[in-house]
Design a protein around this motif. Structure first.
Motif, PDB file in Angstrom:
ATOM      1  N   GLU A  43      -5.966   5.284  10.501  1.00 38.03           N
ATOM      2  CA  GLU A  43      -5.043   5.929   9.573  1.00 38.03           C
ATOM      3  C   GLU A  43      -4.631   5.020   8.419  1.00 38.03           C
ATOM      4  O   GLU A  43      -4.589   3.803   8.551  1.00 38.03           O
ATOM      5  N   ARG A  44      -4.283   5.657   7.307  1.00 36.57           N
ATOM      6  CA  ARG A  44      -3.643   5.005   6.168  1.00 36.57           C
ATOM      7  C   ARG A  44      -2.374   5.806   5.879  1.00 36.57           C
ATOM      8  O   ARG A  44      -2.401   6.827   5.198  1.00 36.57           O
ATOM      9  N   SER A  71      -4.118   9.725   4.703  1.00 35.56           N
ATOM     10  CA  SER A  71      -5.552   9.465   4.566  1.00 35.56           C
ATOM     11  C   SER A  71      -6.055   8.661   5.753  1.00 35.56           C
ATOM     12  O   SER A  71      -5.272   8.135   6.558  1.00 35.56           O
ATOM     13  N   HIS A  72      -7.371   8.568   5.863  1.00 34.42           N
ATOM     14  CA  HIS A  72      -7.979   7.792   6.941  1.00 34.42           C
ATOM     15  C   HIS A  72      -9.234   7.101   6.418  1.00 34.42           C
ATOM     16  O   HIS A  72      -9.812   7.503   5.405  1.00 34.42           O
ATOM     17  N   GLU A  73      -9.628   6.042   7.135  1.00 31.25           N
ATOM     18  CA  GLU A  73     -10.781   5.239   6.737  1.00 31.25           C
ATOM     19  C   GLU A  73     -12.050   5.746   7.411  1.00 31.25           C
ATOM     20  O   GLU A  73     -12.049   6.103   8.580  1.00 31.25           O
ATOM     21  N   SER A  77     -14.826   3.739   2.799  1.00 28.27           N
ATOM     22  CA  SER A  77     -14.218   4.812   2.015  1.00 28.27           C
ATOM     23  C   SER A  77     -12.915   5.281   2.652  1.00 28.27           C
ATOM     24  O   SER A  77     -12.697   5.126   3.855  1.00 28.27           O
ATOM     25  N   TYR A  78     -12.062   5.864   1.814  1.00 26.58           N
ATOM     26  CA  TYR A  78     -10.810   6.449   2.264  1.00 26.58           C
ATOM     27  C   TYR A  78     -10.797   7.926   1.876  1.00 26.58           C
ATOM     28  O   TYR A  78     -11.144   8.280   0.752  1.00 26.58           O
ATOM     29  N   TYR A  79     -10.394   8.765   2.818  1.00 27.15           N
ATOM     30  CA  TYR A  79     -10.354  10.200   2.582  1.00 27.15           C
ATOM     31  C   TYR A  79      -8.922  10.696   2.741  1.00 27.15           C
ATOM     32  O   TYR A  79      -8.311  10.520   3.795  1.00 27.15           O
ATOM     33  N   THR A  80      -8.401  11.304   1.684  1.00 30.19           N
ATOM     34  CA  THR A  80      -7.050  11.848   1.709  1.00 30.19           C
ATOM     35  C   THR A  80      -7.149  13.328   2.049  1.00 30.19           C
ATOM     36  O   THR A  80      -7.456  14.162   1.192  1.00 30.19           O
ATOM     37  N   CYS A 104     -16.019  10.670  11.146  1.00 28.05           N
ATOM     38  CA  CYS A 104     -16.702   9.708  10.278  1.00 28.05           C
ATOM     39  C   CYS A 104     -18.181   9.588  10.648  1.00 28.05           C
ATOM     40  O   CYS A 104     -18.563   9.722  11.815  1.00 28.05           O
TER      41      CYS A 104
END
Length: 226
Positions: A43-44, A71-73, A77-80, A104
């Motif tokens: 997680e981000r 978002s998550h890694e 890459s990071y996806y929001t 992922c």
């Protein structure tokens, strides 16, 4: 009264949160929804703006508190994709809703199989190789996890797939993860009668296999001096 506080801080992260406040009088109470996490996901959560969007369900008096910038890694890459927390009529968290979350491509279980025979020398070179290759893996929840097996006369599980955030894949392997086996050796198999059976088992278990050949460095020729 439910109040969204998208700039609220939880610990060291500005996650946002939601408060329940009495309409007549009294103090508001923080629901601590910013501490809710998803399992098996890198997680981000910083600046995810929890509480920026609220939606009620009049059928059961529950509501959704959403984090549109969660978002998550996945690899580099990071996806929001956003995430919502469902809260029941008693203001208790009940479940997480993340419909746009996808698995992922780096969701892999990798087992490194080391030849532990004395013919591999110097061993420190193999250690350096392992360190370098592990640095290139995106190890974490929902991404890559690694196990190491050493073989010689006996098989030794140095650490299992799920120790650090085939039989090896059964010790911490995850459902749906791509299975990869990397064999590091310096010689041919001495149990070739079993080779065909092992290959068939790997094919059945959908294990992708790679072999890395190790050989000692050639001797440095003597230098002539005049």
């Amino acid at each position: 009264l439910v109040v969204g506080a998208p700039l609220e801080t939880n610990g060291h992260q500005k996650t946002g949160d939601v408060y329940k406040c009495p309409v007549a009088e009294g103090n508001c109470t923080k629901l601590n929804l910013g501490r809710v996490t998803l399992s098996n996901v890198s997680e981000r959560k910083d600046n995810m703006r929890l509480g920026l969007s609220l939606a009620t369900n009049p059928k059961d008096n529950s509501f959704l508190a959403c984090s549109p910038l969660w978002s998550h890694e996945c690899g580099s890459s990071y996806y929001t994709t956003g995430m919502c927390s469902r809260v029941n009529s008693n203001f208790r968290f009940s479940k997480t809703v993340a419909p746009a979350l996808q698995r992922c491509q780096t969701y892999m279980d990798i087992v490194i199989v080391l030849d532990g025979s004395n013919s591999i020398y110097p061993w420190v070179e193999v250690q350096h190789f392992l360190i370098n290759i592990l640095k290139k893996f995106y190890i974490g929840p929902g991404q890559i996890q690694v196990g190491v097996v050493q073989y010689g006369e006996d098989v030794v599980h140095e650490f299992h797939l799920n120790d650090y955030s085939s039989e090896a894949f059964q010790k911490g392997g995850r459902k749906g993860a791509k299975k990869v086996m990397i064999v590091i050796t310096d010689g041919e198999s001495h149990d070739s009668p079993d080779l065909e059976k092992v290959i068939q088992q790997s094919e059945r278990d959908n294990v992708t296999r790679y072999a890395v050949a190790v050989s000692p460095a050639p001797p440095i020729p003597p230098q002539l001096t005049f």
